[in-house]
Design a protein around this motif. Structure first.
Motif, mmCIF file in Angstrom:
data_model
loop_
_atom_site.group_PDB
_atom_site.id
_atom_site.type_symbol
_atom_site.label_atom_id
_atom_site.label_comp_id
_atom_site.label_asym_id
_atom_site.label_seq_id
_atom_site.Cartn_x
_atom_site.Cartn_y
_atom_site.Cartn_z
ATOM 1 N N PRO A 54 77.808 28.212 88.162
ATOM 2 C CA PRO A 54 78.301 27.803 86.843
ATOM 3 C C PRO A 54 78.210 26.289 86.639
ATOM 4 C CG PRO A 54 79.745 29.464 87.772
ATOM 5 C CD PRO A 54 78.768 29.091 88.859
ATOM 6 N N GLY A 55 77.387 25.872 85.693
ATOM 7 C CA GLY A 55 77.303 24.468 85.336
ATOM 8 C C GLY A 55 76.331 23.626 86.126
ATOM 9 N N SER A 56 75.676 24.184 87.143
ATOM 10 C CA SER A 56 74.770 23.343 87.931
ATOM 11 C C SER A 56 73.718 24.187 88.646
ATOM 12 C CB SER A 56 75.548 22.515 88.960
ATOM 13 O OG SER A 56 76.221 23.361 89.871
ATOM 14 N N ASP A 57 72.600 23.529 88.944
ATOM 15 C CA ASP A 57 71.533 24.122 89.748
ATOM 16 C C ASP A 57 71.422 23.336 91.043
ATOM 17 O OD1 ASP A 57 70.792 26.094 87.953
ATOM 18 O OD2 ASP A 57 69.402 24.775 86.895
ATOM 19 N N PRO A 145 73.457 17.842 86.287
ATOM 20 C CA PRO A 145 74.029 18.888 85.430
ATOM 21 C C PRO A 145 72.925 19.709 84.783
ATOM 22 C CG PRO A 145 75.047 16.748 85.014
ATOM 23 C CD PRO A 145 73.855 16.494 85.876
ATOM 24 N N ARG A 146 73.168 20.991 84.638
ATOM 25 C CA ARG A 146 72.154 21.897 84.087
ATOM 26 C C ARG A 146 72.280 22.000 82.568
ATOM 27 N NH1 ARG A 146 72.380 28.021 86.049
ATOM 28 N NH2 ARG A 146 74.454 27.721 85.160
ATOM 29 N N PRO A 147 71.183 21.834 81.833
ATOM 30 C CA PRO A 147 71.254 22.071 80.388
ATOM 31 C C PRO A 147 71.529 23.539 80.109
ATOM 32 C CG PRO A 147 68.969 21.755 81.077
ATOM 33 C CD PRO A 147 69.820 21.458 82.268
ATOM 34 N N THR A 148 71.989 23.822 78.911
ATOM 35 C CA THR A 148 72.389 25.197 78.587
ATOM 36 C C THR A 148 71.486 25.867 77.560
ATOM 37 O OG1 THR A 148 73.957 24.304 76.960
ATOM 38 C CG2 THR A 148 74.812 24.786 79.171
ATOM 39 N N THR A 151 65.450 26.107 75.586
ATOM 40 C CA THR A 151 64.281 25.232 75.704
ATOM 41 C C THR A 151 64.485 24.186 76.785
ATOM 42 O OG1 THR A 151 63.749 25.544 73.364
ATOM 43 C CG2 THR A 151 62.769 23.653 74.470
ATOM 44 N N ALA A 152 65.628 23.497 76.756
ATOM 45 C CA ALA A 152 65.895 22.465 77.752
ATOM 46 C C ALA A 152 65.990 23.074 79.147
ATOM 47 C CB ALA A 152 67.186 21.722 77.410
ATOM 48 N N LEU A 153 66.551 24.286 79.232
ATOM 49 C CA LEU A 153 66.677 24.942 80.531
ATOM 50 C C LEU A 153 65.302 25.304 81.093
ATOM 51 C CD1 LEU A 153 68.818 25.868 82.542
ATOM 52 C CD2 LEU A 153 68.868 28.074 81.371
ATOM 53 N N THR A 154 64.384 25.688 80.218
ATOM 54 C CA THR A 154 63.011 25.983 80.650
ATOM 55 C C THR A 154 62.352 24.740 81.240
ATOM 56 O OG1 THR A 154 62.717 27.743 79.019
ATOM 57 C CG2 THR A 154 60.718 26.704 79.873
ATOM 58 N N VAL A 155 62.508 23.611 80.563
ATOM 59 C CA VAL A 155 61.925 22.358 81.048
ATOM 60 C C VAL A 155 62.577 21.951 82.368
ATOM 61 C CG1 VAL A 155 61.587 19.908 80.551
ATOM 62 C CG2 VAL A 155 61.346 21.603 78.720
ATOM 63 N N ALA A 156 63.898 22.059 82.439
ATOM 64 C CA ALA A 156 64.606 21.677 83.663
ATOM 65 C C ALA A 156 64.144 22.517 84.842
ATOM 66 C CB ALA A 156 66.118 21.842 83.454
ATOM 67 N N GLY A 157 64.004 23.820 84.635
ATOM 68 C CA GLY A 157 63.564 24.686 85.718
ATOM 69 C C GLY A 157 62.171 24.333 86.200
ATOM 70 N N ALA A 186 69.027 17.660 73.342
ATOM 71 C CA ALA A 186 69.606 18.718 74.163
ATOM 72 C C ALA A 186 69.943 18.201 75.557
ATOM 73 C CB ALA A 186 68.646 19.902 74.249
ATOM 74 N N PHE A 187 69.020 17.462 76.160
ATOM 75 C CA PHE A 187 69.299 16.912 77.490
ATOM 76 C C PHE A 187 70.495 15.960 77.447
ATOM 77 C CE2 PHE A 187 65.354 18.650 79.054
ATOM 78 C CZ PHE A 187 65.567 18.768 80.420
ATOM 79 N N ARG A 188 70.525 15.088 76.452
ATOM 80 C CA ARG A 188 71.615 14.122 76.357
ATOM 81 C C ARG A 188 72.959 14.810 76.140
ATOM 82 N NH1 ARG A 188 72.483 9.115 77.907
ATOM 83 N NH2 ARG A 188 70.565 8.330 76.937
ATOM 84 N N ASN A 189 73.009 15.756 75.204
ATOM 85 C CA ASN A 189 74.273 16.406 74.862
ATOM 86 C C ASN A 189 74.744 17.381 75.930
ATOM 87 O OD1 ASN A 189 74.259 14.999 72.452
ATOM 88 N ND2 ASN A 189 73.522 16.719 71.211
ATOM 89 N N GLU A 190 73.797 18.068 76.585
ATOM 90 C CA GLU A 190 74.166 19.145 77.512
ATOM 91 C C GLU A 190 74.307 18.691 78.959
ATOM 92 O OE1 GLU A 190 71.235 22.178 76.820
ATOM 93 O OE2 GLU A 190 71.583 22.134 74.648
ATOM 94 N N THR A 191 73.665 17.576 79.309
ATOM 95 C CA THR A 191 73.760 17.101 80.700
ATOM 96 C C THR A 191 74.403 15.725 80.814
ATOM 97 O OG1 THR A 191 71.636 15.920 80.801
ATOM 98 C CG2 THR A 191 71.580 18.300 81.156
ATOM 99 N N GLY A 192 74.513 15.029 79.687
ATOM 100 C CA GLY A 192 75.043 13.669 79.725
ATOM 101 C C GLY A 192 74.012 12.648 80.165
ATOM 102 N N LEU A 193 72.755 13.088 80.349
ATOM 103 C CA LEU A 193 71.689 12.208 80.814
ATOM 104 C C LEU A 193 70.506 12.272 79.851
ATOM 105 C CD1 LEU A 193 71.643 13.306 84.576
ATOM 106 C CD2 LEU A 193 72.684 11.219 83.662
ATOM 107 N N ALA A 194 69.850 11.130 79.684
ATOM 108 C CA ALA A 194 68.603 11.127 78.929
ATOM 109 C C ALA A 194 67.563 11.936 79.688
ATOM 110 C CB ALA A 194 68.116 9.691 78.723
#
Length: 262
Positions: A54-57, A145-148, A151-157, A186-194
């Motif tokens: 929950p909340g992280s990878d 932190p993992r985006p939710t 689209t952002a989750l696809t890029v993060a993975g 999405a990255f900024r709002n969901e992970t707190g990081l650019a």
């Protein structure tokens, strides 16, 4: 067991709402979200494991293991040709020093303990010394932190699998039929990081694994930095020392690890 296999001793497994409870769901490729009533360290002496909590990878490797406290929903993906070791520890007998899933460093002396434990049929599941040993050294990996959003989750993975991918946020957005502004937001709002900082952390974390295995030459390119100087500057900014100093100070080298400055 190779090709993304895992070994688990007898224990009770249950599933959170909407998850599978049958332990037969563990395949060569991984398993969906489920919950154990025992504490469990996951370790990959060969290859890599991607674990979602929950909340992280978490990306696990020969130098990084993961303690999963009892009751924590988690899923896992085993990368090809990986060897995955997992051992249960009775939550009623042992109290973890972690309330959340925690990545821990595995040095050379401790790297042999969990594989030896899985080979020893006489080893007790509640062997306190074996329980404590894999804890190792707290992980120096940077928080990711993992985006939710999908689209952002696809890029993060994709970046976790291949941090050397050079596609920009604009190129990622075009391939996923969205705007770069939406993806960056999405990255900024969901992970707190650019987006750029999130990607840099992925690359630096992967480089830690290479450095801990003694690799330095070519590490920058292997994890996606376009220049060695850029890699060294980013490494120093986040860890407070150069990659060379990190290698000299890694566990088992007789020198203390340099202090992190950020």
């Amino acid at each position: 067991m190779a090709q993304g296999s895992t070994r688990e001793k007898t224990g009770r497994t249950r599933a959170p709402a909407g998850a599978t409870a049958d332990e037969d769901f563990i395949t060569a490729g991984g398993h969906p979200t489920h919950v154990h009533d025992f504490h469990q360290p996951l370790y990959a002496p060969l290859g890599r494991i991607s674990v979602s909590t929950p909340g992280s990878d978490h990306e696990l490797s020969p130098s990084t293991a993961l303690w999963i406290p009892a009751g924590t929903p988690h899923s896992a993906r085993f990368h090809p040709d990986s060897l995955v070791l997992a051992e249960p520890f009775d939550a009623d007998v042992h109290e973890l020093p972690y309330a959340e899933p925690t990545a821990v460093r595995v040095d050379e002396s401790r790297r042999r303990l969990l594989p030896a434990r899985t080979r020893d049929a006489g080893a007790g599941a509640d062997d306190a010394s074996a329980f404590a040993a894999p804890t190792g050294i707290p992980s120096a990996a940077l928080p990711l932190p993992r985006p939710t959003s999908a689209t952002a989750l696809t890029v993060a993975g994709a970046l976790l699998r291949s941090p050397e991918d050079q596609r920009t946020a604009t190129e990622w957005a075009e391939s996923l039929h969205t705007s770069s502004t939406s993806l960056r937001r999405a990255f900024r709002n969901e992970t707190g990081l650019a987006f750029s900082e999130w990607r840099t952390r992925v690359r630096l974390n992967r480089s830690l694994d290479l450095l801990d295995r003694g690799h330095q030459v070519g590490t920058a390119a292997r994890v996606g930095f376009v220049s060695t100087n850029g890699y060294i500057m980013a490494f120093r900014r986040h860890f407070g020392c150069t990659p060379g100093a990190w290698i000299k100070g890694r566990p088992g080298q007789g020198n203390p690890r340099p202090n992190r400055l950020s």
